[in-house]
Each structure stands twice: as structure tokens, then as C-alpha cells.
Write a protein that holds these residues in place. Structure first.
Motif, PDB file in Angstrom:
ATOM      1  N   PHE A 225      35.027  40.755  45.747  1.00 50.38           N
ATOM      2  CA  PHE A 225      36.259  40.700  45.176  1.00 50.38           C
ATOM      3  C   PHE A 225      37.038  41.513  46.434  1.00 50.38           C
ATOM      4  CE2 PHE A 225      40.283  40.418  43.845  1.00 50.38           C
ATOM      5  CZ  PHE A 225      40.840  39.473  43.712  1.00 50.38           C
ATOM      6  N   THR A 226      37.511  40.292  47.846  1.00 45.69           N
ATOM      7  CA  THR A 226      39.255  41.114  47.640  1.00 45.69           C
ATOM      8  C   THR A 226      40.160  41.010  47.248  1.00 45.69           C
ATOM      9  OG1 THR A 226      39.006  39.214  49.768  1.00 45.69           O
ATOM     10  CG2 THR A 226      37.322  40.721  49.604  1.00 45.69           C
ATOM     11  N   CYS A 227      41.411  41.086  48.320  1.00 47.17           N
ATOM     12  CA  CYS A 227      42.573  41.037  48.040  1.00 47.17           C
ATOM     13  C   CYS A 227      43.601  40.002  48.818  1.00 47.17           C
ATOM     14  CB  CYS A 227      43.224  42.172  48.144  1.00 47.17           C
ATOM     15  SG  CYS A 227      43.721  42.527  49.990  1.00 47.17           S
ATOM     16  N   GLY A 228      42.274  39.541  49.608  1.00 53.37           N
ATOM     17  CA  GLY A 228      43.057  39.114  50.703  1.00 53.37           C
ATOM     18  C   GLY A 228      42.955  39.336  51.842  1.00 53.37           C
TER      19      GLY A 228
ATOM     20  N   PHE B 104      47.220  40.595  47.244  1.00 51.10           N
ATOM     21  CA  PHE B 104      47.074  40.276  45.868  1.00 51.10           C
ATOM     22  C   PHE B 104      48.128  39.125  45.958  1.00 51.10           C
ATOM     23  CE2 PHE B 104      45.238  44.461  45.599  1.00 51.10           C
ATOM     24  CZ  PHE B 104      43.616  44.272  45.034  1.00 51.10           C
ATOM     25  N   GLU B 105      48.673  38.094  46.496  1.00 50.02           N
ATOM     26  CA  GLU B 105      49.573  37.296  46.703  1.00 50.02           C
ATOM     27  C   GLU B 105      48.681  35.689  45.912  1.00 50.02           C
ATOM     28  OE1 GLU B 105      52.036  37.177  50.101  1.00 50.02           O
ATOM     29  OE2 GLU B 105      52.318  39.291  50.039  1.00 50.02           O
ATOM     30  N   PHE B 106      47.784  36.278  45.473  1.00 54.15           N
ATOM     31  CA  PHE B 106      47.514  34.148  44.365  1.00 54.15           C
ATOM     32  C   PHE B 106      47.957  34.469  43.785  1.00 54.15           C
ATOM     33  CE2 PHE B 106      44.487  38.250  44.632  1.00 54.15           C
ATOM     34  CZ  PHE B 106      43.772  38.169  43.193  1.00 54.15           C
ATOM     35  N   LYS B 107      48.124  33.490  43.315  1.00 53.82           N
ATOM     36  CA  LYS B 107      47.975  32.932  41.699  1.00 53.82           C
ATOM     37  C   LYS B 107      47.623  33.412  40.957  1.00 53.82           C
ATOM     38  CE  LYS B 107      50.650  28.763  43.873  1.00 53.82           C
ATOM     39  NZ  LYS B 107      50.380  26.530  43.375  1.00 53.82           N
ATOM     40  N   GLN B 108      46.663  32.582  41.133  1.00 56.84           N
ATOM     41  CA  GLN B 108      45.538  33.574  39.625  1.00 56.84           C
ATOM     42  C   GLN B 108      44.074  33.532  40.250  1.00 56.84           C
ATOM     43  OE1 GLN B 108      46.149  32.643  35.387  1.00 56.84           O
ATOM     44  NE2 GLN B 108      44.248  30.770  36.700  1.00 56.84           N
ATOM     45  N   PHE B 109      43.378  34.812  39.656  1.00 54.46           N
ATOM     46  CA  PHE B 109      41.419  34.741  40.234  1.00 54.46           C
ATOM     47  C   PHE B 109      41.061  34.894  39.001  1.00 54.46           C
ATOM     48  CE2 PHE B 109      37.225  35.994  41.113  1.00 54.46           C
ATOM     49  CZ  PHE B 109      37.150  35.051  42.031  1.00 54.46           C
ATOM     50  N   GLN B 110      39.963  34.163  38.323  1.00 55.71           N
ATOM     51  CA  GLN B 110      39.583  34.498  37.100  1.00 55.71           C
ATOM     52  C   GLN B 110      38.108  34.414  37.659  1.00 55.71           C
ATOM     53  OE1 GLN B 110      40.065  32.532  33.494  1.00 55.71           O
ATOM     54  NE2 GLN B 110      38.966  34.513  32.224  1.00 55.71           N
ATOM     55  N   SER B 111      37.108  35.132  37.304  1.00 56.82           N
ATOM     56  CA  SER B 111      35.531  34.852  37.018  1.00 56.82           C
ATOM     57  C   SER B 111      34.758  35.981  35.976  1.00 56.82           C
ATOM     58  CB  SER B 111      34.967  35.317  38.737  1.00 56.82           C
ATOM     59  OG  SER B 111      33.491  35.842  38.646  1.00 56.82           O
ATOM     60  N   VAL B 112      34.452  34.583  35.930  1.00 54.69           N
ATOM     61  CA  VAL B 112      33.225  35.123  34.134  1.00 54.69           C
ATOM     62  C   VAL B 112      32.045  34.615  34.359  1.00 54.69           C
ATOM     63  CG1 VAL B 112      33.593  34.524  32.039  1.00 54.69           C
ATOM     64  CG2 VAL B 112      36.097  34.194  32.854  1.00 54.69           C
ATOM     65  N   THR B 113      31.116  35.828  34.478  1.00 56.07           N
ATOM     66  CA  THR B 113      29.937  35.972  34.105  1.00 56.07           C
ATOM     67  C   THR B 113      29.180  36.021  32.657  1.00 56.07           C
ATOM     68  OG1 THR B 113      29.884  36.486  36.760  1.00 56.07           O
ATOM     69  CG2 THR B 113      27.811  37.186  35.206  1.00 56.07           C
ATOM     70  N   LYS B 114      28.416  34.946  32.798  1.00 52.01           N
ATOM     71  CA  LYS B 114      27.516  35.493  30.738  1.00 52.01           C
ATOM     72  C   LYS B 114      26.086  35.561  30.962  1.00 52.01           C
ATOM     73  CE  LYS B 114      31.142  32.846  28.185  1.00 52.01           C
ATOM     74  NZ  LYS B 114      31.361  32.497  26.865  1.00 52.01           N
ATOM     75  N   ILE B 115      25.139  36.328  30.650  1.00 51.99           N
ATOM     76  CA  ILE B 115      23.993  36.590  30.388  1.00 51.99           C
ATOM     77  C   ILE B 115      23.106  37.014  29.452  1.00 51.99           C
ATOM     78  CG2 ILE B 115      21.828  37.459  31.973  1.00 51.99           C
ATOM     79  CD1 ILE B 115      23.451  38.816  34.297  1.00 51.99           C
ATOM     80  N   TYR B 116      22.313  35.523  29.441  1.00 50.16           N
ATOM     81  CA  TYR B 116      21.369  35.086  28.010  1.00 50.16           C
ATOM     82  C   TYR B 116      20.421  35.443  28.200  1.00 50.16           C
ATOM     83  CZ  TYR B 116      25.901  32.124  27.055  1.00 50.16           C
ATOM     84  OH  TYR B 116      27.385  31.891  26.516  1.00 50.16           O
ATOM     85  N   LYS B 117      20.139  36.616  27.051  1.00 51.28           N
ATOM     86  CA  LYS B 117      18.186  36.703  26.717  1.00 51.28           C
ATOM     87  C   LYS B 117      17.714  35.923  25.786  1.00 51.28           C
ATOM     88  CE  LYS B 117      14.619  38.462  28.906  1.00 51.28           C
ATOM     89  NZ  LYS B 117      14.087  40.352  27.361  1.00 51.28           N
ATOM     90  N   GLU B 118      16.805  35.019  25.720  1.00 56.42           N
ATOM     91  CA  GLU B 118      16.443  34.142  24.825  1.00 56.42           C
ATOM     92  C   GLU B 118      17.733  33.564  23.575  1.00 56.42           C
ATOM     93  OE1 GLU B 118      13.083  33.854  24.615  1.00 56.42           O
ATOM     94  OE2 GLU B 118      12.591  35.193  25.667  1.00 56.42           O
ATOM     95  N   ASP B 119      18.706  33.098  24.657  1.00 61.13           N
ATOM     96  CA  ASP B 119      20.150  32.217  24.005  1.00 61.13           C
ATOM     97  C   ASP B 119      20.510  33.539  23.575  1.00 61.13           C
ATOM     98  OD1 ASP B 119      19.202  29.849  24.773  1.00 61.13           O
ATOM     99  OD2 ASP B 119      17.449  29.579  23.770  1.00 61.13           O
ATOM    100  N   LYS B 120      20.658  34.954  23.377  1.00 64.40           N
ATOM    101  CA  LYS B 120      21.234  35.684  23.023  1.00 64.40           C
ATOM    102  C   LYS B 120      22.192  35.893  23.900  1.00 64.40           C
ATOM    103  CE  LYS B 120      21.571  40.050  20.433  1.00 64.40           C
ATOM    104  NZ  LYS B 120      20.851  40.942  19.982  1.00 64.40           N
ATOM    105  N   LEU B 121      23.310  36.441  23.670  1.00 67.04           N
ATOM    106  CA  LEU B 121      24.793  37.035  25.022  1.00 67.04           C
ATOM    107  C   LEU B 121      24.410  38.399  24.562  1.00 67.04           C
ATOM    108  CD1 LEU B 121      27.251  36.481  26.798  1.00 67.04           C
ATOM    109  CD2 LEU B 121      28.886  37.415  25.120  1.00 67.04           C
ATOM    110  N   VAL B 122      24.157  38.944  26.359  1.00 65.17           N
ATOM    111  CA  VAL B 122      23.359  40.530  26.725  1.00 65.17           C
ATOM    112  C   VAL B 122      24.611  40.833  27.597  1.00 65.17           C
ATOM    113  CG1 VAL B 122      21.209  40.278  25.929  1.00 65.17           C
ATOM    114  CG2 VAL B 122      21.907  39.845  28.005  1.00 65.17           C
ATOM    115  N   PHE B 123      25.279  39.956  28.593  1.00 64.21           N
ATOM    116  CA  PHE B 123      26.657  40.678  29.407  1.00 64.21           C
ATOM    117  C   PHE B 123      27.098  39.867  29.471  1.00 64.21           C
ATOM    118  CE2 PHE B 123      28.020  40.986  33.489  1.00 64.21           C
ATOM    119  CZ  PHE B 123      28.088  42.315  33.403  1.00 64.21           C
TER     120      PHE B 123
END
Length: 259
Positions: free
Chosen positions: A136-139, A147-166
Motif C-alpha cells: 500500500f502507498t500513500c498516493g 494520504f489525500e484519498f477519501k478512504q481505503f480499506q482492504s480486508v483479508t480473511k484466511i480460513y483453514k477447514e472453514d475456520k477463520l485463522v487470520f
């Protein structure tokens, strides 16, 4: 524009190949593997668009069948242009038994006034593993867009055997909280995030190797073990090119250590 990319890999005679691939405008998937006997399939995601535009919706779907080894890179920096509304990206990944995915994209550059959200869901089973990177960079610093953008979001989910581990949620809204403040980026403008999960890897030894590699670099970094057998690497710096170089070198160390 609504754009989709769907990739499925399989193993034939010990070599990972594309089982199927679908993509529409502006994307194209290209096999860049030079040695056709290399078990690892190397793909580059190309785009004819200059970047992500207002109200774009991007959907990526990757399925790695049993034993597949796949590395995905990108063609260029992901530029997020000025937006009146917002844009969205969703990535879904399924990595089956004994399969491995390495995802190493170019940095993301949010322009002034952009509003972007991405969602990544990665599903592991058995002895499957993943190396997932994000820069990720500031722009556009050379245009004084820090950092003159309105909004930035990055969500990462990792599942192991359907269980959330990260779970990771990178959320920045500069109008509400200055990312340069104490406890956040503290003067730095770029961030590399790498997560590596592999049940069979000797993680403590790998952590020592990565510590040794990064100790003489002009950056702030941290390496943490995950609750499952894995590592998370975070690096703060002010140059995207340096972070890209280090991401490639860290990936090489991980591969040499053993997957």
C-alpha cells in the motif's frame, strides 16, 4: 464497469496447468512460465485500463486443485483514480490439498479523492499453503498527493477447514485520522504486508532468516508468528520499488527454506 477473472489450475504429469480461465475487459491472463517443465505455473494478470475508475466492480476467483503450484503477479501498479462515489474489489481463493498459491501484486496507489474497498477470502484445506502479499502507498508523492484519498480499506480473511485463522483490516480515512500520527505510519508512507501459512514449514528457523535479511535494511519491520503454522511480515518504508524488491527476495527465502 463490472470485470471478472476466474482461474482454475490442475496438475498433469507433475506439472501445474490451467484447467480453465475466464476474463473480460480490461483483463487478460498470460502464462509467463519460461521452463515448461517447471511444476510451478506462473501467471501475470494484465490490464488495458489505466487503473480503477469510479463505480468499478472487480471480481477475482482463483481455484487451485489438489497439488497445484501457482504464482500470480500483476502487470503494473494498481492506480485508484479520483472518484465521486467509490469502487470495489472482491477476491475469492480456494486452495485444495497439497496446493500452494503465491500472490505478489504491484503496489496500490490511491489518487486524490479516491474511495476504494477490497475484500479477500482465502480458503485452505489439509496441507495447502499460501503466500499473500500487499503493498500500500500513500498516493502520488511526486504530485504532493500524500494520504489525500477519501478512504481505503482492504480486508483479508484466511480460513483453514472453514475456520477463520487470520484476519486483517487495513482501514484508512485521512479526513478522520492522520496516518502519519504516532502509533500509525509515523513518517513513513508505504507498507508491505506478507502472510505465509504452511503446516509443514519450520517456521522458527524461517523467522530467523527473515530477521537476518531485514536487519540491515533501512526500514521499520516486524515479523510475527500466526496461531497456525505461519508468519506475518510487515515493513514500513517510503519507496514502493524497495518494497517490491524486498517482497521478491523474501519470497525467494521462503521458497528456499521449504514449502
Amino acid at each position: 464497469m463490472i470485470s471478472r477473472v476466474s482461474i482454475e489450475s490442475e496438475v498433469k504429469n507433475g506439472i501445474t496447468q490451467l484447467k480453465s480461465a475466464f476474463f473480460n475487459t480490461p483483463f487478460k491472463v498470460v502464462d509467463i512460465r519460461e521452463d515448461k517443465k517447471n511444476p510451478l505455473l506462473e501467471l501475470i494478470l494484465m490490464s488495458s485500463s489505466p487503473g480503477v475508475l469510479d463505480e468499478d466492480e472487480l471480481y477475482f476467483d482463483y481455484t487451485l486443485n489438489e497439488g497445484s503450484q501457482l504464482e500470480i503477479t500483476t502487470q503494473s501498479f494498481q492506480r485508484l483514480f479520483t472518484m465521486e462515489k467509490s469502487a470495489f474489489q472482491e477476491t475469492k481463493v480456494r486452495i485444495k490439498e497439497n496446493a500452494f498459491l503465491s500472490y505478489l501484486p504491484h503496489p496500490c496507489v490511491p489518487h486524490k479523492g479516491s474511495d476504494f474497498k477490497s475484500s479477500n477470502a482465502i480458503h485452505l484445506v489439509g496441507n495447502s499453503s499460501v503466500l499473500w502479499g500487499e503493498i500500500f502507498t500513500c498516493g502520488r508523492k511526486l504530485k504532493d498527493e500524500v494520504f489525500e484519498f477519501k478512504q481505503f480499506q482492504s480486508v483479508t480473511k484466511i480460513y483453514k477447514e472453514d475456520k477463520l485463522v487470520f484476519f486483517e483490516n487495513l482501514y484508512l480515512k485521512p479526513s478522520e485520522s492522520n496516518p502519519m500520527n504516532l502509533g500509525q505510519y509515523e513518517g513513513f508512507t508505504h507498507q508491505l504486508s506478507l502472510v505465509f501459512l504452511n503446516d509443514l514449514c519450520e517456521i522458527k528457523g524461517l523467522k530467523k532468516q527473515l530477521d537476518s535479511f531485514l536487519n540491515d535494511k533501512n526500514c521499520v519491520f516486524g515479523i510475527s508468528e500466526t496461531p497456525t503454522n505461519g508468519l506475518v511480515v510487515k515493513i514500513l518504508h517510503d519507496k514502493a520499488e524497495k518494497l517490491m524488491l524486498w517482497m521478491k527476495e523474501i519470497t525467494k527465502i521462503i521458497k528456499e527454506h521449504g514449502l
